[in-house]
Design an enzyme around this catalytic site. Structure first.
Site, PDB file in Angstrom:
ATOM      1  N   ARG A   1       0.882  -1.185   0.000  1.00  0.00           N
ATOM      2  CA  ARG A   1       0.000   0.000   0.000  1.00  0.00           C
ATOM      3  C   ARG A   1       0.904   1.215   0.000  1.00  0.00           C
ATOM      4  O   ARG A   1       1.680   1.412   0.943  1.00  0.00           O
ATOM      5  CB  ARG A   1      -0.917  -0.008   1.224  1.00  0.00           C
ATOM      6  CG  ARG A   1      -1.546   1.342   1.469  1.00  0.00           C
ATOM      7  CD  ARG A   1      -2.707   1.308   2.405  1.00  0.00           C
ATOM      8  NE  ARG A   1      -3.853   0.665   1.786  1.00  0.00           N
ATOM      9  CZ  ARG A   1      -5.088   0.726   2.270  1.00  0.00           C
ATOM     10  NH1 ARG A   1      -5.334   1.387   3.384  1.00  0.00           N
ATOM     11  NH2 ARG A   1      -6.080   0.125   1.662  1.00  0.00           N
TER      12      ARG A   1
ATOM     13  N   ARG B   1     -13.569  -8.469   1.062  1.00  0.00           N
ATOM     14  CA  ARG B   1     -12.154  -8.199   0.833  1.00  0.00           C
ATOM     15  C   ARG B   1     -11.341  -9.456   1.144  1.00  0.00           C
ATOM     16  O   ARG B   1     -10.427  -9.819   0.412  1.00  0.00           O
ATOM     17  CB  ARG B   1     -11.666  -7.041   1.727  1.00  0.00           C
ATOM     18  CG  ARG B   1     -12.153  -5.659   1.335  1.00  0.00           C
ATOM     19  CD  ARG B   1     -11.576  -5.196   0.008  1.00  0.00           C
ATOM     20  NE  ARG B   1     -10.136  -5.165   0.000  1.00  0.00           N
ATOM     21  CZ  ARG B   1      -9.382  -4.165   0.470  1.00  0.00           C
ATOM     22  NH1 ARG B   1      -9.955  -3.095   0.945  1.00  0.00           N
ATOM     23  NH2 ARG B   1      -8.059  -4.225   0.414  1.00  0.00           N
TER      24      ARG B   1
ATOM     25  N   GLN C   1      -9.856  -3.813  -3.902  1.00  0.00           N
ATOM     26  CA  GLN C   1     -11.168  -3.327  -3.490  1.00  0.00           C
ATOM     27  C   GLN C   1     -12.215  -3.686  -4.545  1.00  0.00           C
ATOM     28  O   GLN C   1     -13.324  -4.124  -4.225  1.00  0.00           O
ATOM     29  CB  GLN C   1     -11.104  -1.803  -3.295  1.00  0.00           C
ATOM     30  CG  GLN C   1     -12.400  -1.183  -2.826  1.00  0.00           C
ATOM     31  CD  GLN C   1     -12.786  -1.630  -1.434  1.00  0.00           C
ATOM     32  OE1 GLN C   1     -12.003  -1.523  -0.505  1.00  0.00           O
ATOM     33  NE2 GLN C   1     -13.994  -2.151  -1.283  1.00  0.00           N
TER      34      GLN C   1
ATOM     35  N   ASP D   1     -17.010   7.126  -1.598  1.00  0.00           N
ATOM     36  CA  ASP D   1     -15.733   6.987  -0.886  1.00  0.00           C
ATOM     37  C   ASP D   1     -15.446   8.344  -0.244  1.00  0.00           C
ATOM     38  O   ASP D   1     -16.105   9.348  -0.568  1.00  0.00           O
ATOM     39  CB  ASP D   1     -14.646   6.591  -1.902  1.00  0.00           C
ATOM     40  CG  ASP D   1     -13.271   6.389  -1.272  1.00  0.00           C
ATOM     41  OD1 ASP D   1     -13.193   6.204  -0.032  1.00  0.00           O
ATOM     42  OD2 ASP D   1     -12.267   6.417  -2.017  1.00  0.00           O
TER      43      ASP D   1
ATOM     44  N   CYS E   1     -16.313   1.725   0.195  1.00  0.00           N
ATOM     45  CA  CYS E   1     -15.140   0.889   0.463  1.00  0.00           C
ATOM     46  C   CYS E   1     -14.701   0.976   1.921  1.00  0.00           C
ATOM     47  O   CYS E   1     -13.994   0.104   2.396  1.00  0.00           O
ATOM     48  CB  CYS E   1     -14.003   1.276  -0.466  1.00  0.00           C
ATOM     49  SG  CYS E   1     -13.574   3.024  -0.394  1.00  0.00           S
TER      50      CYS E   1
ATOM     51  N   HIS F   1      -6.980   0.989  -6.715  1.00  0.00           N
ATOM     52  CA  HIS F   1      -7.232   0.105  -5.567  1.00  0.00           C
ATOM     53  C   HIS F   1      -7.900  -1.181  -6.094  1.00  0.00           C
ATOM     54  O   HIS F   1      -9.070  -1.445  -5.837  1.00  0.00           O
ATOM     55  CB  HIS F   1      -8.141   0.826  -4.569  1.00  0.00           C
ATOM     56  CG  HIS F   1      -8.174   0.218  -3.197  1.00  0.00           C
ATOM     57  ND1 HIS F   1      -7.423  -0.885  -2.836  1.00  0.00           N
ATOM     58  CD2 HIS F   1      -8.894   0.556  -2.097  1.00  0.00           C
ATOM     59  CE1 HIS F   1      -7.670  -1.187  -1.570  1.00  0.00           C
ATOM     60  NE2 HIS F   1      -8.556  -0.331  -1.107  1.00  0.00           N
TER      61      HIS F   1
HETATM   62  N1  NVA Z   1      -9.703   6.807  -1.622  1.00  0.00           N
HETATM   63  C1  NVA Z   1      -9.398   6.328  -0.289  1.00  0.00           C
HETATM   64  C2  NVA Z   1      -9.667   4.863  -0.194  1.00  0.00           C
HETATM   65  C3  NVA Z   1      -9.471   4.283   1.176  1.00  0.00           C
HETATM   66  C4  NVA Z   1      -9.667   2.807   1.209  1.00  0.00           C
HETATM   67  C5  NVA Z   1      -7.956   6.649   0.047  1.00  0.00           C
HETATM   68  O1  NVA Z   1      -7.089   6.484  -0.814  1.00  0.00           O
HETATM   69  O2  NVA Z   1      -7.693   7.081   1.176  1.00  0.00           O
HETATM   70  N1   CP Z   2     -11.153  -0.154   1.976  1.00  0.00           N
HETATM   71  C1   CP Z   2      -9.912  -0.216   2.463  1.00  0.00           C
HETATM   72  O1   CP Z   2      -8.947  -0.406   1.735  1.00  0.00           O
HETATM   73  O2   CP Z   2      -9.832  -0.080   3.802  1.00  0.00           O
HETATM   74  P1   CP Z   2      -8.470   0.132   4.641  1.00  0.00           P
HETATM   75  O3   CP Z   2      -7.925   1.471   4.233  1.00  0.00           O
HETATM   76  O4   CP Z   2      -8.892   0.098   6.071  1.00  0.00           O
HETATM   77  O5   CP Z   2      -7.532  -0.971   4.299  1.00  0.00           O
END
Ligand code: NVA
Ligand code: CP
Length: 307
Positions: A105, A294, A135, A226, A266, A132
């Site tokens: 990540r 997930r 997801q 989101d 998400c 992502h």
């Molecule tokens: N768009 C959000 C998704 C979190 C799962 C982010 O990148 O923070």
């Molecule tokens: N949806 C998602 O990726 O959640 P987290 O940021 O908690 O991993």
């Protein structure tokens, strides 16, 4: 050995529609009969690199590996200081000598691309600023559970044209689902993402639409939102609240969509912002199935690329 063995998963576009459907089928089986898969990754290790926080991604991948007979190692942002303590290339080369699969990540998408370039094992994008894809596998599993199909449906994403929106556009295009991306002016997804997803969608009998008109959610089968400010955009969060005010899922949005429209998010959610709490708890809402999926979808992915 599956066709997906040793493949990287950096973008939902890394898999064909058929490959996505195969993973989703495995995910459904994994969910129904988890015991059947409990030795699938026996003795295998997943390294999980995090530059950003996480609840779902970390816990679903780690638990998923345990349930498949394998093991996961969490590498926190400060553990390896990716790009600061040593290069992405060296991290990737070293991890490939120890583990069987890497999930990362990251901020810049180029980091997962660089990890994959130098890795001798599959690399999975656990979220970058650009995409992502894990997801989207869970989202599609959830939609299939509720609607029994993907192709021909219309998904309306409401909010910021971010990483999740990009992956939804690519994913919808691949599987022949229409996508309407509804954002405030100036927060639309990148034009290249629209062009590429529109081209793929057209070949699969679907359309991708980007609009600022909140009536664009009319008739949607799936409503998705989101956070308005993603990880790394915290300093913009306050300013965005005013700009995004209308771009949310609430009772009015529900009136415009089909009565049986599925609500997805998400997570994490900000209940005063992109979705209101009451709407998130309607029977239409599948957000906690989505979070659960997930794990099932990623177990299927891990089995496919590292099994
Ligand atoms: N768009 C959000 C998704 C979190 C799962 C982010 O990148 O923070
Ligand atoms: N949806 C998602 O990726 O959640 P987290 O940021 O908690 O991993």
């Amino acid at each position: 050995m599956s066709d997906l063995k040793d493949r990287h998963f950096l973008s939902i576009l890394d898999f064909t529609a058929e490959e996505i459907r195969t993973v989703l089928k495995t995910a459904a089986n994994v969910k129904t009969d988890p015991k059947k898969y409990r030795d699938t990754l026996e003795g295998k290790t997943l390294a999980m690199i995090f530059q950003k926080p996480s609840l779902r991604t970390r816990v679903s991948f780690e638990t998923g590996m345990t349930q498949l007979g394998g093991h996961a190692i969490y590498l926190a942002p400060t553990d390896i200081s990716l790009g600061k303590r040593e290069t992405t290339e060296d991290i990737s080369m070293v991890l490939s000598r120890y583990v069987d699969v890497v999930m990362a990540r990251v901020f810049g998408h180029d980091i997962v691309v660089d990890l994959a370039k130098h890795a001798g094992v599959p690399v999975i994008n656990g979220l970058s600023d650009y995409e992502h894809p894990c997801q989207i596998l869970a989202d599609f599993q959830t939609i299939v559970e509720r609607k029994e199909k993907l192709e021909g449906l219309t998904l309306c994403y409401i909010g910021d044209g971010n990483n999740v929106a990009n992956s939804l556009m690519f994913g919808a295009a691949r599987v022949g689902m229409n996508a309407v991306i509804l954002t405030p002016n100036g927060y639309e997804p990148d034009e290249k993402v629209l062009a590429e997803s529109s081209r793929i969608a057209a070949a699969n009998g679907a359309t991708i639409t980007v609009t600022n008109d909140i009536e664009g959610s009319s008739g949607a089968d799936v409503l998705y939102t989101d956070v308005w400010a993603s990880m790394g955009q915290e300093s913009e969060a306050a300013a965005r609240k005013a700009i995004f005010e209308k771009y949310r899922i609430d009772g009015d949005t529900m009136k415009r969509a089909k009565p049986d429209a599925v609500i997805l998010h998400c997570l994490p959610a900000h209940y005063d912002d992109e979705i209101d709490y009451e709407t998130s708890r309607l029977p239409n809402s599948a957000i906690f199935d989505q979070a659960e999926n997930r794990m099932h979808a990623q177990k299927a992915l891990l089995i496919s690329v590292a099994g």
